[in-house]
Structures are given as C-alpha cells and as structure tokens.
Design a protein around this motif. Structure first.
Motif, PDB file in Angstrom:
ATOM      1  N   LYS A  53       0.979   6.267  -7.997  1.00 57.52           N
ATOM      2  CA  LYS A  53       0.940   7.723  -7.855  1.00 57.52           C
ATOM      3  C   LYS A  53       2.203   8.329  -8.435  1.00 57.52           C
ATOM      4  O   LYS A  53       3.282   7.744  -8.364  1.00 57.52           O
ATOM      5  N   THR A  81       3.950  12.425  -8.509  1.00 55.30           N
ATOM      6  CA  THR A  81       3.780  13.765  -7.953  1.00 55.30           C
ATOM      7  C   THR A  81       4.791  14.705  -8.594  1.00 55.30           C
ATOM      8  O   THR A  81       5.995  14.444  -8.573  1.00 55.30           O
ATOM      9  N   MET A 113       3.524  19.574  -1.035  1.00 57.01           N
ATOM     10  CA  MET A 113       4.486  18.556  -0.610  1.00 57.01           C
ATOM     11  C   MET A 113       5.831  19.225  -0.362  1.00 57.01           C
ATOM     12  O   MET A 113       6.166  20.227  -0.983  1.00 57.01           O
ATOM     13  N   GLN A 157      -0.761  15.618  -7.686  1.00 60.24           N
ATOM     14  CA  GLN A 157      -0.544  14.196  -7.457  1.00 60.24           C
ATOM     15  C   GLN A 157      -1.507  13.442  -8.369  1.00 60.24           C
ATOM     16  O   GLN A 157      -2.716  13.658  -8.338  1.00 60.24           O
ATOM     17  N   THR A 163      -2.982   9.914  -9.818  1.00 66.59           N
ATOM     18  CA  THR A 163      -3.225   8.486  -9.643  1.00 66.59           C
ATOM     19  C   THR A 163      -3.449   7.932 -11.044  1.00 66.59           C
ATOM     20  O   THR A 163      -4.287   8.449 -11.790  1.00 66.59           O
ATOM     21  N   HIS A 219       8.103   8.074  -5.895  1.00 68.86           N
ATOM     22  CA  HIS A 219       7.452   7.234  -4.897  1.00 68.86           C
ATOM     23  C   HIS A 219       8.126   5.880  -4.723  1.00 68.86           C
ATOM     24  O   HIS A 219       7.769   5.134  -3.801  1.00 68.86           O
ATOM     25  N   ALA A 250       9.323  11.373  -2.407  1.00 69.96           N
ATOM     26  CA  ALA A 250       7.985  11.836  -2.035  1.00 69.96           C
ATOM     27  C   ALA A 250       7.867  11.932  -0.514  1.00 69.96           C
ATOM     28  O   ALA A 250       8.396  11.098   0.223  1.00 69.96           O
ATOM     29  N   PHE A 268       1.744  14.053   1.290  1.00 71.10           N
ATOM     30  CA  PHE A 268       0.967  14.894   0.385  1.00 71.10           C
ATOM     31  C   PHE A 268      -0.211  15.462   1.156  1.00 71.10           C
ATOM     32  O   PHE A 268      -0.942  14.723   1.818  1.00 71.10           O
TER      33      PHE A 268
END
Length: 176
Positions: free
Chosen positions: A8, A10, A37, A61, A63, A105, A137, A140
């Motif tokens: 991930k 963000t 966030m 966010q 992926t 992250h 992070a 979320f």
C-alpha cells in the motif's frame, strides 16, 4: 507457485477526486481508494473532514504490485500532481484537509519518500520551500461510496472540477 505480495501507498494531494485517475490506470496498480488519514476522530465522515475540525487529510490509498510498479515510480507520479509549496491546501481547495503529505507504511517507503522530497527541493523548480510532509501511516478510513472512482462515475462534473481548480494549469506550467 509464488504468491503475489501487494503493498500500500498513501498520498494526500488535495481533493482526492483529482488524485485517483493518475494512478488508477497504471500497470501493477490493483486499486485506488479515496479516504481519510491523519486525524483524531475514528471513522470520520466527509462532513467531519470537510469542516477541517477532525484534522484528517483527504488521501488516496493505492494497492499495488511492487514487482510491476515500484514505490519510487509511485512517488515520481505523485509529485507532479501537486503544488508541494502550498501549506494551506491545493489549488482552489483551501484548508488543512487539503494539505499534501506522503504517508509511509514502512522504513523503506520513508527513506524513498525523504529521498524524493530532497530531489524536488534540490531541483530548483520552485522558489518557495517544499512543505509536503512525510508522515507515518495512520488508520485509513475509506470515504463514502459516492467519492470512489468519481472521475468514472461523474466524468462531466470531474472535468469541470479539475478545470476550475487550477490544478492542470499549475501542472503544465510547473511540472512539464
């Protein structure tokens, strides 16, 4: 058979509607979700965030499959979507909820984000300080469904919003 391991990323870049499309259609991007966030209340609503009182930022966010699309490549796509010198929002969206930030992250993401920020600072592209924060992070919170994939669901409104925001004009005069 080797299992694919997704990661991930963000990013806060102002209005999340405008931050989805640049990432969404890249190879190796599994999904891009709009959300919140960095604030102090759990499960904020759009109204909580929009008020600026929850301290959340609008974020996307992502992926992604790092074997197809590296975190460094995500960073190189992120920076040209924003005005990294604006401490009070992005383009016509004003307020703390529209500030820019990279939420890392893991330690590798932190190092890569710090390196990319230094590159932007040292590029001489801007005559004001780079104020985009690099932050750990936090939880979320996915935004309401009507915010997801807004550029696909409401293409006319999306295009009008982007045009009125001044984002594209800034990008073409500062990043191209």
């Amino acid at each position: 058979m080797e299992e694919t391991k997704y990661e991930k990323a963000t990013f806060a870049g102002g209005c999340f509607w405008c931050m989805v499309q640049p990432f969404d259609q890249q190879p190796g991007i599994i999904k891009v979700r709009s959300g919140y966030m960095g604030g102090h209340i759990p499960n904020p609503t759009y109204e909580d965030v929009k008020s600026g009182e929850s301290d959340h930022l609008e974020v996307v966010q992502i992926t992604y499959d790092p074997s197809q699309f590296s975190y460094e490549k995500l960073l190189s796509l992120y920076w040209p979507q924003i005005d990294p010198t604006d401490p009070d929002g992005q383009f016509h969206d004003r307020g703390s909820q529209y500030r820019t930030a990279i939420f890392y992250h893991n330690d590798e993401q932190k190092k890569a984000a710090e390196h990319s920020k230094r590159q932007v600072e040292e590029s001489g592209r801007f005559n004001k300080p780079i104020v985009t924060e690099i932050r750990k992070a936090e939880p979320f919170y996915i935004a309401e469904e009507y915010h997801q994939d807004f550029y696909k669901k409401s293409p006319t409104e999306y295009k009008e919003e982007r045009l009125q925001s001044g984002r594209d004009e800034f990008i073409s005069s500062n990043w191209k």
